[in-house]
Design a protein around this motif. Structure first.
Motif, PDB file in Angstrom:
ATOM      1  N   ALA A   1       0.823  -1.218   0.000  1.00 41.70           N
ATOM      2  CA  ALA A   1       0.000   0.000   0.000  1.00 41.70           C
ATOM      3  C   ALA A   1       0.852   1.261   0.000  1.00 41.70           C
ATOM      4  N   THR A   2       2.012   1.203   0.636  1.00 45.97           N
ATOM      5  CA  THR A   2       2.892   2.369   0.699  1.00 45.97           C
ATOM      6  C   THR A   2       3.834   2.466  -0.498  1.00 45.97           C
ATOM      7  N   GLY A   3       3.772   1.462  -1.378  1.00 50.96           N
ATOM      8  CA  GLY A   3       4.568   1.511  -2.601  1.00 50.96           C
ATOM      9  C   GLY A   3       5.971   0.958  -2.503  1.00 50.96           C
ATOM     10  N   TRP A   4       6.308   0.345  -1.359  1.00 51.69           N
ATOM     11  CA  TRP A   4       7.671  -0.154  -1.177  1.00 51.69           C
ATOM     12  C   TRP A   4       7.823  -1.636  -1.486  1.00 51.69           C
ATOM     13  N   LEU A   5       6.713  -2.320  -1.721  1.00 52.59           N
ATOM     14  CA  LEU A   5       6.786  -3.712  -2.162  1.00 52.59           C
ATOM     15  C   LEU A   5       6.683  -3.729  -3.681  1.00 52.59           C
TER      16      LEU A   5
ATOM     17  N   GLY B   1      12.735 -16.956   5.119  1.00 50.79           N
ATOM     18  CA  GLY B   1      11.287 -16.928   5.205  1.00 50.79           C
ATOM     19  C   GLY B   1      10.753 -18.264   4.734  1.00 50.79           C
ATOM     20  N   ASP B   2       9.857 -18.219   3.770  1.00 51.18           N
ATOM     21  CA  ASP B   2       9.374 -19.471   3.178  1.00 51.18           C
ATOM     22  C   ASP B   2       8.760 -19.159   1.824  1.00 51.18           C
ATOM     23  N   ALA B   3       8.368 -20.223   1.106  1.00 52.60           N
ATOM     24  CA  ALA B   3       7.810 -20.051  -0.238  1.00 52.60           C
ATOM     25  C   ALA B   3       6.488 -19.288  -0.189  1.00 52.60           C
ATOM     26  N   TYR B   4       5.698 -19.498   0.885  1.00 48.02           N
ATOM     27  CA  TYR B   4       4.422 -18.784   1.003  1.00 48.02           C
ATOM     28  C   TYR B   4       4.648 -17.272   1.018  1.00 48.02           C
ATOM     29  N   LEU B   5       5.590 -16.811   1.846  1.00 48.09           N
ATOM     30  CA  LEU B   5       5.878 -15.375   1.930  1.00 48.09           C
ATOM     31  C   LEU B   5       6.327 -14.846   0.579  1.00 48.09           C
ATOM     32  N   PHE B   6       7.205 -15.567  -0.084  1.00 50.96           N
ATOM     33  CA  PHE B   6       7.736 -15.134  -1.369  1.00 50.96           C
ATOM     34  C   PHE B   6       6.613 -14.993  -2.401  1.00 50.96           C
ATOM     35  N   HIS B   7       5.743 -16.000  -2.506  1.00 53.20           N
ATOM     36  CA  HIS B   7       4.690 -15.961  -3.518  1.00 53.20           C
ATOM     37  C   HIS B   7       3.581 -14.966  -3.152  1.00 53.20           C
ATOM     38  N   TYR B   8       3.341 -14.782  -1.859  1.00 55.71           N
ATOM     39  CA  TYR B   8       2.367 -13.762  -1.436  1.00 55.71           C
ATOM     40  C   TYR B   8       2.862 -12.374  -1.819  1.00 55.71           C
ATOM     41  N   MET B   9       4.149 -12.127  -1.614  1.00 56.31           N
ATOM     42  CA  MET B   9       4.727 -10.849  -2.020  1.00 56.31           C
ATOM     43  C   MET B   9       4.612 -10.649  -3.531  1.00 56.31           C
ATOM     44  N   LYS B  10       4.926 -11.687  -4.284  1.00 56.47           N
ATOM     45  CA  LYS B  10       4.849 -11.589  -5.748  1.00 56.47           C
ATOM     46  C   LYS B  10       3.411 -11.328  -6.193  1.00 56.47           C
TER      47      LYS B  10
END
Length: 330
Positions: free
Chosen positions: A263-267, A283-292
């Motif tokens: 929301a803040t534009g930094w991801l 982290g884990d694959a879940y975090l990575f794919h959620y970010m993507k």
């Protein structure tokens, strides 16, 4: 000054937060005779006005004005140096000490067991402890290290505090934790963990901005460097475990915090690509794919969702607090 406990608060140009913090706490601090010591970084005039406003109603309030701006770690040292009590509770202006938590801490201190450190829980998140009194550094590191990284959970025996040891971690983003781990690595100690006594986030009228612009730097660069820099007495295996612990189990990185990051534009796709290996390793694959996935969602939509979620949480918090007051009166 009360000889048992002082709460010390380093602040920097957040008069609204400071005003709300004092408004929230001054009555219970007066009830339990607890001092509040504030270090006003850079002698901010708006902050000084808030402090002067409270002087009459809150005589246990003490403050110093630093004429020039210093970094946040030096401001922490300034705040701690103000305490003349037996114990010193370090806190930030976006945290709240509930009355029951304050009472629990005072009860422990008054028993006179001479703990070098007292650590509180944080929003009741941490139940990984195998004991409530620690005297072995590696166990503190692996079980208490993450919660001790939070500024608001640390209570020091004032006479034991060593500013020169703290200065060794200035600029790391984890000076409070670095100080604790270095101190217990050099001295026999007793650390008390209050699992059932938590500090909580202060529901301020003004929303806390946080540090989304430094998220990847702090979590995936500075944190990893900090852990690697700790004394050799902490094993490589424990260091690797603690690195993962902050990212996967500390509660700092949640679905909501990552949504706010977008929301803040930094991801961004670029940020994820730059830190891909660290995200997957610690982290884990879940975090990575959620970010993507979130990088494909417009920031405006994420911002609207964050506002809705926060509004609901604040209203729910006020309702729960109001109901609890009614029940207590009954």
């Amino acid at each position: 000054m009360n000889s048992i406990l002082s709460v010390v608060l380093p602040t920097f140009r957040r008069p609204d937060f400071l005003d709300f913090f004092i408004q929230t706490h001054y009555k219970i601090f007066l009830t339990y005779d607890v001092n509040l010591c504030v270090s006003n970084n850079g002698a901010c005039q708006e902050t000084l006005s808030v402090l002067k406003k409270w002087e009459h109603d809150f005589p246990l309030l003490k403050y110093v004005n630093l004429d020039h701006e210093v970094n946040s770690d030096e401001n922490i040292l300034s705040a701690i140096s103000m305490s003349k009590s037996n114990y010193t509770w370090l806190i930030g202006d976006s945290y709240e000490i509930p009355e029951l938590t304050l009472k629990s801490v005072l009860d422990v201190i008054k028993k006179g067991e001479n703990f070098n450190f007292i650590i509180t829980n944080l929003v009741d998140r941490y139940h990984h402890n195998s004991e409530d009194v620690y005297d072995e550094p590696s166990r503190v590191f692996t079980e208490m290290g993450i919660i001790s990284a939070c500024i608001a959970c640390n209570i020091y025996k004032t006479s034991d505090f060593r500013p020169e040891l703290f200065r060794g971690y200035i600029g790391t983003d984890f000076s409070v934790l670095g100080y604790l781990l270095s101190w217990i690595g050099e001295h026999p100690f007793k650390l008390k963990y209050l699992e059932n006594a938590s500090v909580v986030t202060l529901k301020t009228p003004v929303r806390k901005v946080g540090w989304p612009h430094r998220f990847f730097e702090i979590m995936f660069i500075n944190w990893l460097k900090f852990v690697d820099s700790l004394p050799l007495s902490y094993s490589i295996e424990d260091k690797e475990r603690v690195k993962r612990f902050l990212i996967t189990q500390s509660g700092i990185i949640t679905w909501r915090s990552v949504l706010n990051l977008r929301a803040t534009g930094w991801l961004t796709k670029k940020a994820i690509s730059q830190h891909r290996d660290e995200i997957l390793r610690y982290g884990d694959a879940y975090l990575f794919h959620y970010m993507k996935f979130l990088t494909a969602v417009p920031t405006s939509l994420c911002k609207a969702l964050i506002i809705l979620i926060e509004t609901f949480r604040r209203q729910r918090f006020r309702l729960v607090r109001y109901c609890n007051r009614l029940l207590n009166r009954g």
